[in-house]
Design an enzyme around this catalytic site. Structure first.
Site, PDB file in Angstrom:
ATOM      1  CE  LYS A 121      -4.202  -1.843   1.143  1.00  0.00           C
ATOM      2  NZ  LYS A 121      -5.650  -1.573   1.773  1.00  0.00           N
ATOM      3  CE  LYS A 203      -5.817  -8.037  -1.748  1.00  0.00           C
ATOM      4  NZ  LYS A 203      -6.427  -7.750  -0.478  1.00  0.00           N
ATOM      5  CE  LYS A 206     -12.985  -3.841   0.046  1.00  0.00           C
ATOM      6  NZ  LYS A 206     -11.897  -3.505   0.742  1.00  0.00           N
TER       7      LYS A 206
HETATM    8  P1  ATP Z   1      -8.269  -3.063  -0.445  1.00  0.00           P
HETATM    9  O1  ATP Z   1      -7.940  -3.144  -1.967  1.00  0.00           O
HETATM   10  O2  ATP Z   1      -8.963  -1.573  -0.222  1.00  0.00           O
HETATM   11  O3  ATP Z   1      -7.006  -3.322   0.376  1.00  0.00           O
HETATM   12  P2  ATP Z   1      -9.494  -5.582  -0.353  1.00  0.00           P
HETATM   13  O4  ATP Z   1     -10.101  -5.990  -1.647  1.00  0.00           O
HETATM   14  O5  ATP Z   1      -8.184  -6.455  -0.001  1.00  0.00           O
HETATM   15  O6  ATP Z   1      -9.310  -4.166  -0.062  1.00  0.00           O
HETATM   16  P3  ATP Z   1     -10.366  -5.991   2.254  1.00  0.00           P
HETATM   17  O7  ATP Z   1     -11.470  -5.047   2.801  1.00  0.00           O
HETATM   18  O8  ATP Z   1      -8.708  -5.520   2.631  1.00  0.00           O
HETATM   19  O9  ATP Z   1     -10.266  -5.990   0.986  1.00  0.00           O
HETATM   20  O10 ATP Z   1     -10.715  -7.548   2.596  1.00  0.00           O
HETATM   21  C1  ATP Z   1     -11.595  -8.086   3.287  1.00  0.00           C
HETATM   22  C2  ATP Z   1     -11.542  -9.365   3.197  1.00  0.00           C
HETATM   23  O11 ATP Z   1     -11.512  -9.993   1.934  1.00  0.00           O
HETATM   24  C3  ATP Z   1     -10.405  -9.953   3.876  1.00  0.00           C
HETATM   25  O12 ATP Z   1     -10.527 -11.131   4.912  1.00  0.00           O
HETATM   26  C4  ATP Z   1      -9.337 -10.366   2.824  1.00  0.00           C
HETATM   27  O13 ATP Z   1      -8.683 -11.353   3.064  1.00  0.00           O
HETATM   28  C5  ATP Z   1     -10.485 -10.870   1.589  1.00  0.00           C
HETATM   29  N1  ATP Z   1      -9.814 -10.716   0.581  1.00  0.00           N
HETATM   30  C6  ATP Z   1      -9.700  -9.565  -0.144  1.00  0.00           C
HETATM   31  N2  ATP Z   1      -9.226  -9.865  -1.526  1.00  0.00           N
HETATM   32  C7  ATP Z   1      -9.420 -11.119  -1.731  1.00  0.00           C
HETATM   33  C8  ATP Z   1      -8.932 -11.906  -2.724  1.00  0.00           C
HETATM   34  N3  ATP Z   1      -8.598 -11.538  -3.853  1.00  0.00           N
HETATM   35  N4  ATP Z   1      -9.073 -13.165  -2.558  1.00  0.00           N
HETATM   36  C9  ATP Z   1      -9.267 -13.790  -1.472  1.00  0.00           C
HETATM   37  N5  ATP Z   1      -9.697 -13.041  -0.461  1.00  0.00           N
HETATM   38  C10 ATP Z   1      -9.865 -11.610  -0.542  1.00  0.00           C
END
Ligand code: ATP
Ligand code: LTN
Length: 338
Positions: A121, A203, A206
Site C-alpha cells: 500500500k 490478488k 477492490k
Molecule cells: P483493498 O484493496 O482496499 O485493500 P481488499 O479488496 O483487499 O481491499 P479488504 O477489506 O482488505 O479487501 O479485505 C476483506 C476480506 O476479503 C479479507 O478477509 C481479505 O483477506 C479478503 N480478500 C480480499 N481480497 C481477496 C482476494 N482477492 N481473494 C481472497 N480473499 C480476499
C-alpha cells in the site's frame, strides 16, 4: 444475538474502502456465512465494518458513509443473519481505538516494517504513507483481541496480520499474565486467493484501477461475462489445473467456488472444449451465484432506517463486550481506575 462467555467466538470484517469484489466474497464473507450456519449453537459471531481501517487510505467522506451502510446490507444479503451474528461498525465502538493505542505500545517498529500489506500500500500511495497505514496491524489486533476471538475467517493476504496479532497477544500475556485468547486464522481450500483477471499472479483487489481486473459483487451479468471472456490465460488450449497456468487456475478456483465442483470434475466437464466455452461457463456460474445476493441487497437497502437502528443497538452490545477486555487491560498496565 446473545453473546455467551461459554461459547467460542468468531470475528471478522471488511473495510468499506471500495466496491466489494468476488475476492471479498469468496475469500471471506462466504465462509463467515457457512461458519455462522454450521456452528451458531456453539459459537458467538461478530462481523464488523472496518471503517477506521479504511481511512488509512484517503476516502471521500460521503462515499465512506454510504459504503459503510451498504457493507452491512451486503453482509446480510450474503446470508449473515442478525439473529445469529452481531453486525456492527468499528468506529461506533471507541474501545477499538482505545485498545489500538495500547497495543501500538506493544508492537515493534521492526515487525510492522515487515508487513507485506504495508509495503504494497505504501508503494501504491507514495504520497500518503501515513502512520495509520503503518500501525494498521495493531488496530486489527485490537479488533480481534477485544472480543477474545478464537477464530478469524479471512483470505490468504490477511494471514500475516493474524500472525502479528498472535505475537502481540502472546507478548502481552507473557508480561501481564493471561489476558487475551490467542486467535487462529480460518481459511478454506479454495477461494483464499482470488487473483486479478488481468494479472493472475496478483490478488484481485477492490482498489484496482483496471475495471477488467476485478469482478464486483454488484456487476451486471453482461459485464461479468465480458470480464471473464477477456480474462488473461495462456497459449495452451486444455482446461487443466497446473503450475504456470495462473489464469486458468484462477478461473478454475472461481468456478469451483460457485459450482462446488472439484478440479477433476471441471477438467472432465471441459475435455475437448476450448477456453472460450470455459470462460463463458465461469462467467455464467459467477453471475448466477451473485444474482440472489444482488436481489436481496436491493430489498435490504430499501429500508435504511432498519439497518441504522440495528447498528445503533449493536454498537451498545459490542461496546459492552469490548469494555470487559479494555478494563482488564487498563488495570493490568497500571492506568488509574475512574
Ligand atoms: P483493498 O484493496 O482496499 O485493500 P481488499 O479488496 O483487499 O481491499 P479488504 O477489506 O482488505 O479487501 O479485505 C476483506 C476480506 O476479503 C479479507 O478477509 C481479505 O483477506 C479478503 N480478500 C480480499 N481480497 C481477496 C482476494 N482477492 N481473494 C481472497 N480473499 C480476499
Ligand atoms: N485487514 C483486514 C480488515 C480487517 C479485519 C479486522 C479482518 C480489519 N480488522 C479484524 C479480520 C479481523 C483486511 O481485510 N484488509
Amino acid at each position: 444475538m446473545e453473546f455467551s462467555k461459554e461459547k467460542k467466538t468468531i470475528l471478522s470484517g471488511v473495510q468499506p474502502s471500495g466496491n466489494l469484489t468476488i475476492g471479498n466474497y469468496l475469500g471471506a464473507i462466504r465462509n463467515w456465512v457457512a461458519l455462522q450456519n454450521d456452528s451458531f449453537e456453539t459459537h458467538n459471531f461478530l462481523y464488523c465494518v472496518m471503517d477506521m481501517h479504511a481511512i488509512t487510505v484517503r476516502q471521500v467522506p460521503a462515499e465512506l458513509r454510504r459504503r459503510t451502510l451498504e457493507t452491512v446490507a451486503i453482509y446480510m444479503a450474503c446470508g449473515i443473519d442478525p439473529e445469529k451474528s452481531l453486525l456492527f461498525v468499528q468506529s461506533h465502538v471507541p474501545a477499538h481505538a482505545q485498545l489500538g493505542w495500547v497495543l501500538d505500545c506493544y508492537t515493534m517498529f521492526g515487525e510492522l516494517s515487515r508487513m507485506t500489506q504495508f509495503k504494497d500500500k505504501s508503494a501504491k500511495n507514495a504520497q500518503n504513507i501515513n502512520a495509520g497505514l503503518f500501525t494498521y496491524p495493531a488496530l486489527m489486533a485490537a479488533d480481534i483481541l477485544l472480543y477474545q476471538a478464537d477464530l478469524v475467517p479471512v483470505g490468504l493476504d490477511q494471514k500475516q496480520h493474524i500472525e502479528i496479532t498472535r505475537d502481540i497477544a502472546e507478548r502481552f500475556n507473557q508480561i501481564y499474565g493471561n489476558t487475551f485468547v490467542i486467535p487462529e486464522p480460518y481459511m478454506t481450500k479454495t477461494g483464499t486467493k482470488i487473483c486479478s483477471l488481468q494479472e493472475p499472479t496478483k490478488k484481485m483487489s477492490k482498489s484496482d484501477e483496471n475495471p477488467n481486473a476485478c469482478v464486483l459483487m454488484f456487476d451486471k451479468k453482461d459485464d461479468i461475462v465480458r470480464k471473464f471472456k477477456r480474462a488473461v490465460t495462456d497459449s495452451d488450449t486444455c482446461v487443466r489445473y497446473a503450475e504456470g497456468k495462473d489464469g486458468i487456475n484462477n478461473l478454475m478456483s472461481i468456478y469451483s467456488c460457485f459450482t462446488g465442483k472439484t478440479y477433476e470434475e471441471i477438467e472432465r466437464e471441459f475435455e475437448g472444449k476450448g477456453y472460450g466455452d470455459f470462460k463463458l461457463a465461469v462467467g455464467e456460474a459467477c453471475a448466477d451465484g451473485l444474482a440472489p445476493i444482488q436481489a436481496e441487497y436491493a430489498r435490504l437497502m430499501a429500508d435504511k432506517g432498519y439497518l441504522e437502528g440495528m447498528l445503533r443497538e449493536n454498537a451498545d452490545k459490542a461496546s459492552y463486550i469490548a469494555s470487559k477486555t479494555l478494563s482488564k487491560v487498563y488495570r493490568k498496565i497500571g492506568f488509574l481506575a475512574k
